[in-house]
Design a protein around this motif. Sequence first.
Motif, PDB file in Angstrom:
ATOM      1  N   SER A  23      59.107 -51.563  -3.586  1.00 45.49           N
ATOM      2  CA  SER A  23      58.201 -52.581  -3.041  1.00 45.49           C
ATOM      3  C   SER A  23      56.926 -52.738  -3.864  1.00 45.49           C
ATOM      4  N   LYS A  24      56.734 -51.869  -4.875  1.00 44.08           N
ATOM      5  CA  LYS A  24      55.555 -51.994  -5.737  1.00 44.08           C
ATOM      6  C   LYS A  24      55.719 -53.091  -6.785  1.00 44.08           C
ATOM      7  N   THR A  25      56.895 -53.716  -6.826  1.00 48.72           N
ATOM      8  CA  THR A  25      57.162 -54.778  -7.798  1.00 48.72           C
ATOM      9  C   THR A  25      56.164 -55.920  -7.639  1.00 48.72           C
ATOM     10  N   LEU A  26      55.404 -56.204  -8.688  1.00 55.45           N
ATOM     11  CA  LEU A  26      54.432 -57.292  -8.651  1.00 55.45           C
ATOM     12  C   LEU A  26      54.411 -58.016  -9.995  1.00 55.45           C
ATOM     13  N   PRO A  27      54.440 -59.359 -10.006  1.00 57.13           N
ATOM     14  CA  PRO A  27      54.262 -60.107 -11.251  1.00 57.13           C
ATOM     15  C   PRO A  27      52.864 -59.840 -11.816  1.00 57.13           C
ATOM     16  N   LEU A  80      66.014 -56.942   5.781  1.00 52.13           N
ATOM     17  CA  LEU A  80      64.841 -57.346   5.001  1.00 52.13           C
ATOM     18  C   LEU A  80      65.237 -58.195   3.800  1.00 52.13           C
ATOM     19  N   THR A  81      66.293 -57.812   3.090  1.00 54.32           N
ATOM     20  CA  THR A  81      66.707 -58.586   1.920  1.00 54.32           C
ATOM     21  C   THR A  81      67.168 -59.989   2.327  1.00 54.32           C
ATOM     22  N   LEU A 124      59.257 -63.041  -4.589  1.00 49.77           N
ATOM     23  CA  LEU A 124      60.245 -62.772  -3.534  1.00 49.77           C
ATOM     24  C   LEU A 124      61.612 -62.486  -4.137  1.00 49.77           C
ATOM     25  N   ALA A 125      61.956 -63.210  -5.195  1.00 55.12           N
ATOM     26  CA  ALA A 125      63.262 -63.013  -5.845  1.00 55.12           C
ATOM     27  C   ALA A 125      63.322 -61.639  -6.514  1.00 55.12           C
ATOM     28  N   SER A 126      62.256 -61.274  -7.234  1.00 53.52           N
ATOM     29  CA  SER A 126      62.257 -59.977  -7.925  1.00 53.52           C
ATOM     30  C   SER A 126      62.216 -58.821  -6.940  1.00 53.52           C
ATOM     31  N   GLU A 133      64.962 -55.809  -6.553  1.00 58.30           N
ATOM     32  CA  GLU A 133      64.578 -54.393  -6.620  1.00 58.30           C
ATOM     33  C   GLU A 133      65.077 -53.632  -5.407  1.00 58.30           C
ATOM     34  N   LEU A 134      64.933 -54.246  -4.231  1.00 58.89           N
ATOM     35  CA  LEU A 134      65.387 -53.570  -3.006  1.00 58.89           C
ATOM     36  C   LEU A 134      66.898 -53.431  -2.983  1.00 58.89           C
TER      37      LEU A 134
END
Length: 313
Positions: free
Chosen positions: A129-133, A261-262, A306-308, A312-313
């Motif tokens: 959940s740390k994935t951020l652009p 969630l996904t 949201l896509a990335s 990741e999840l």
Amino acid sequence: MSEDVKQQVIAELKEASLGKFAIQLDESTDVAACAQLLVFVRYVTGQDFKEEFLFCHTLNTTTRGEDIFNEVSLFFEKEGLSWNNVCACTTDGAPAMLGRRSGFRGRVNQVNPETKHLHCMLHRYALASKTLPPDLKLVLDDVVHMVNAIKSSALNTRLFSLLCQEFGSDEEVLLLHTEVRWLSRGNVVSRVESLKEELTEFFKCDNKAKSLEFTKKLSDSQWLQKLAYLSDIFLRLNSFNLSLQGRFATVSDFMDKLRSLTMKLELWEGKVKDGNLSMFEHLGEALDKSQNTGKQDVMQLVQSHLASLRMEL
């Protein structure tokens, strides 16, 4: 009373229906800079599972896998428990835990090769959940710098609190961001988002170059829109994180919630593509205030995130 409870748990472990039990452990440093090792145990008693807190010990020196293994082994030896009865062990992904030779996992395999090793699903979710652009990561960094600029000074903290009182704000204190606290990002961003007017006024009264830069960002509509989105998405992720915590949770429970969630992320992505922001309240308000200035760019950024995140999840 504490000793009595511990002895009851150990007695039940020795009499467990299947003669086996699973442990879950984590080492973390507390606010006093003490390394604490916490161990939980799950076993079958009668016709049901039981989950209990086993022990918490302080690691006085190093926190290597060998130190953690020795601490657990000493407890087992003292209480008459055996590694041969440990059927599964769950840890986070730290090298000290997963090392195949000198790590905790490697040490356990030496005494009981039959033990199954699992990576904590909650920890894996927190990492994913740390994935951020890059654009959103910059906004998060700006938020942390703003908070640190105030919290690093006792005088600034008091002055900001008085300013919030004058504004009649519900909150008067900013929250610090800590990487090891999984929920802190959402709480920090939400607090800054709710106090953005107070922060703008505070930095306007300070003539330092950094404060002028913060004021400029807090007046930038696109920056505020990204901040609002971070507040919304972190609120959703934190809520999901909390739903995974607690006793008697199983892998099946986790997987059901994760699939849910996904699917939500995929639904939200489609709604954002259609221009529907009903699930992101703060972002919708920010766009209305800016009269939808830069809306298309922010919408594309949200879709991308949201896509990335879903991948990741």
